[in-house]
Each structure stands twice: as C-alpha cells, then as structure tokens.
Write a protein that holds these residues in place. Structure first.
Motif, PDB file in Angstrom:
ATOM      1  N   GLY A  66      15.544  -3.464  -7.405  1.00 11.68           N
ATOM      2  CA  GLY A  66      14.410  -4.264  -6.946  1.00 11.68           C
ATOM      3  C   GLY A  66      13.475  -3.465  -6.055  1.00 11.68           C
ATOM      4  N   MET A  67      14.046  -2.612  -5.197  1.00 13.54           N
ATOM      5  CA  MET A  67      13.220  -1.764  -4.335  1.00 13.54           C
ATOM      6  C   MET A  67      12.417  -0.760  -5.162  1.00 13.54           C
ATOM      7  N   ILE A  68      13.040  -0.220  -6.194  1.00 15.06           N
ATOM      8  CA  ILE A  68      12.332   0.727  -7.060  1.00 15.06           C
ATOM      9  C   ILE A  68      11.178   0.028  -7.774  1.00 15.06           C
ATOM     10  N   ALA A  69      11.436  -1.142  -8.326  1.00 17.77           N
ATOM     11  CA  ALA A  69      10.371  -1.892  -9.007  1.00 17.77           C
ATOM     12  C   ALA A  69       9.252  -2.239  -8.036  1.00 17.77           C
ATOM     13  N   GLY A  70       9.613  -2.652  -6.830  1.00 23.96           N
ATOM     14  CA  GLY A  70       8.601  -2.969  -5.824  1.00 23.96           C
ATOM     15  C   GLY A  70       7.783  -1.763  -5.408  1.00 23.96           C
ATOM     16  N   SER A  71       8.430  -0.607  -5.319  1.00 22.82           N
ATOM     17  CA  SER A  71       7.685   0.592  -4.924  1.00 22.82           C
ATOM     18  C   SER A  71       6.737   1.047  -6.030  1.00 22.82           C
ATOM     19  N   VAL A  72       7.133   0.902  -7.279  1.00 26.49           N
ATOM     20  CA  VAL A  72       6.229   1.221  -8.382  1.00 26.49           C
ATOM     21  C   VAL A  72       5.021   0.287  -8.344  1.00 26.49           C
ATOM     22  N   ALA A  73       5.266  -0.996  -8.087  1.00 32.02           N
ATOM     23  CA  ALA A  73       4.162  -1.948  -7.985  1.00 32.02           C
ATOM     24  C   ALA A  73       3.246  -1.614  -6.813  1.00 32.02           C
ATOM     25  N   LEU A  74       3.813  -1.166  -5.699  1.00 39.18           N
ATOM     26  CA  LEU A  74       2.997  -0.792  -4.548  1.00 39.18           C
ATOM     27  C   LEU A  74       2.140   0.437  -4.848  1.00 39.18           C
ATOM     28  N   VAL A  75       2.693   1.397  -5.560  1.00 36.67           N
ATOM     29  CA  VAL A  75       1.912   2.575  -5.952  1.00 36.67           C
ATOM     30  C   VAL A  75       0.748   2.151  -6.855  1.00 36.67           C
ATOM     31  N   ALA A  76       1.022   1.247  -7.781  1.00 37.64           N
ATOM     32  CA  ALA A  76      -0.049   0.749  -8.657  1.00 37.64           C
ATOM     33  C   ALA A  76      -1.122   0.045  -7.835  1.00 37.64           C
ATOM     34  N   TYR A  77      -0.706  -0.765  -6.860  1.00 38.88           N
ATOM     35  CA  TYR A  77      -1.660  -1.450  -5.991  1.00 38.88           C
ATOM     36  C   TYR A  77      -2.535  -0.440  -5.252  1.00 38.88           C
ATOM     37  N   CYS A  78      -1.907   0.559  -4.671  1.00 41.84           N
ATOM     38  CA  CYS A  78      -2.658   1.568  -3.905  1.00 41.84           C
ATOM     39  C   CYS A  78      -3.618   2.346  -4.802  1.00 41.84           C
ATOM     40  N   ALA A  79      -3.180   2.635  -6.020  1.00 43.95           N
ATOM     41  CA  ALA A  79      -4.020   3.415  -6.930  1.00 43.95           C
ATOM     42  C   ALA A  79      -5.283   2.664  -7.331  1.00 43.95           C
ATOM     43  N   VAL A  80      -5.182   1.344  -7.476  1.00 45.81           N
ATOM     44  CA  VAL A  80      -6.364   0.587  -7.904  1.00 45.81           C
ATOM     45  C   VAL A  80      -7.139  -0.013  -6.735  1.00 45.81           C
ATOM     46  N   ALA A  81      -6.505  -0.152  -5.579  1.00 48.32           N
ATOM     47  CA  ALA A  81      -7.162  -0.837  -4.459  1.00 48.32           C
ATOM     48  C   ALA A  81      -8.383  -0.088  -3.945  1.00 48.32           C
ATOM     49  N   VAL A  82      -8.278   1.211  -3.777  1.00 46.55           N
ATOM     50  CA  VAL A  82      -9.398   1.970  -3.207  1.00 46.55           C
ATOM     51  C   VAL A  82     -10.651   1.861  -4.069  1.00 46.55           C
ATOM     52  N   PRO A  83     -10.570   2.162  -5.377  1.00 48.39           N
ATOM     53  CA  PRO A  83     -11.797   2.022  -6.167  1.00 48.39           C
ATOM     54  C   PRO A  83     -12.278   0.573  -6.275  1.00 48.39           C
ATOM     55  N   LEU A  84     -11.351  -0.380  -6.328  1.00 42.94           N
ATOM     56  CA  LEU A  84     -11.769  -1.772  -6.419  1.00 42.94           C
ATOM     57  C   LEU A  84     -12.448  -2.250  -5.137  1.00 42.94           C
ATOM     58  N   VAL A  85     -11.936  -1.845  -3.992  1.00 44.33           N
ATOM     59  CA  VAL A  85     -12.561  -2.245  -2.725  1.00 44.33           C
ATOM     60  C   VAL A  85     -13.938  -1.614  -2.604  1.00 44.33           C
ATOM     61  N   ARG A  86     -14.082  -0.370  -3.026  1.00 44.28           N
ATOM     62  CA  ARG A  86     -15.403   0.268  -2.991  1.00 44.28           C
ATOM     63  C   ARG A  86     -16.392  -0.438  -3.901  1.00 44.28           C
ATOM     64  N   ARG A  87     -15.918  -0.868  -5.058  1.00 45.84           N
ATOM     65  CA  ARG A  87     -16.809  -1.480  -6.029  1.00 45.84           C
ATOM     66  C   ARG A  87     -17.064  -2.965  -5.755  1.00 45.84           C
ATOM     67  N   LEU A  88     -16.023  -3.712  -5.391  1.00 45.44           N
ATOM     68  CA  LEU A  88     -16.132  -5.167  -5.276  1.00 45.44           C
ATOM     69  C   LEU A  88     -16.205  -5.685  -3.841  1.00 45.44           C
ATOM     70  N   GLY A  89     -15.946  -4.827  -2.881  1.00 39.41           N
ATOM     71  CA  GLY A  89     -15.870  -5.271  -1.496  1.00 39.41           C
ATOM     72  C   GLY A  89     -14.422  -5.510  -1.101  1.00 39.41           C
ATOM     73  N   ALA A  90     -14.205  -5.714   0.196  1.00 38.71           N
ATOM     74  CA  ALA A  90     -12.842  -5.787   0.727  1.00 38.71           C
ATOM     75  C   ALA A  90     -12.049  -6.964   0.174  1.00 38.71           C
ATOM     76  N   PHE A  91     -12.609  -8.153   0.220  1.00 42.70           N
ATOM     77  CA  PHE A  91     -11.844  -9.331  -0.192  1.00 42.70           C
ATOM     78  C   PHE A  91     -11.587  -9.344  -1.690  1.00 42.70           C
ATOM     79  N   ALA A  92     -12.628  -9.226  -2.491  1.00 41.47           N
ATOM     80  CA  ALA A  92     -12.473  -9.294  -3.953  1.00 41.47           C
ATOM     81  C   ALA A  92     -11.672  -8.101  -4.474  1.00 41.47           C
TER      82      ALA A  92
END
Length: 113
Positions: A66-92
């Motif tokens: 479960g920790m491994i699956a959660g860490s993979v999901a967190l890496v995916a979140y981090c990878a997409v969060a930066v470009p999405l926040v730049r493009r859509l703003g902080a909340f969206a």
C-alpha cells in the motif's frame, strides 16, 4: 494491549523517528534535501514497526504494498501538479492533480487487492 495504546505507541515512535530524520536532513546540503528526510521515511518505519508488533509480518506485506502504491501516486501527483498549477492556477491545478493522484492510487489499489 488496547487499541488506544497501539495508536499512542505508533504516534510516539513516528514522532521520534521524524526527529531523527529531521536531524539527518539538517546535516545535509543543499537544504532542499531536508524535506525528503523529514517525515515520510520516519512515519513509514514507525507504522511498519507497530504493524509487525501488533498484527504480524503478513499484514506488513500488505501495508508495504500500500505504501508503494501510494508513493507512486504521489510521484504522479507531483509530476502533473506543477504544470497544471502554472496553467490553471493554484486551486484548479491542485484539484486536477488530485484527480490524477486518485486515479493512480486507485489503479495501484486494484493491482494489489
């Protein structure tokens, strides 16, 4: 031992390990590495230690997966969060990245369940 004492023990052990890893982080340079050692490994180790003591090694296998699956999901979140926040703003951007996290975590859960 009652469930409350296991929770208290888990919290105390987690807090102690967080302090140890925070000291390790303070000794490292550059300081951006400090966050890596601050909490996640300590909480994982504390949780796994209490799990072995309370529920046995079989449950530890499931917990670690479960920790491994959660860490993979967190890496995916981090990878997409930066470009999405730049493009859509902080909340969206954060909300959209959270959807990505949920999809990856759900897929990981489906694989290990």
């Amino acid at each position: 031992m009652s469930e409350v004492w296991w929770i208290v023990g888990r919290g105390l052990l987690g807090g102690l390990l967080v302090m140890v890893f925070a000291v390790i982080g303070e000794m490292l340079t550059p300081k951006r590495f400090a966050g890596i050692f601050a909490a996640a490994p300590a909480v994982a180790l504390a949780g796994m230690t209490i799990t072995v003591l309370h529920e046995g090694e079989h449950q530890l296998d499931e917990s670690a997966l479960g920790m491994i699956a959660g860490s993979v999901a967190l890496v995916a979140y981090c990878a997409v969060a930066v470009p999405l926040v730049r493009r859509l703003g902080a909340f969206a951007g954060s909300l959209t990245a959270l959807v990505v996290w949920a999809a990856v975590a759900g897929a990981g859960w489906a694989l290990i369940a």
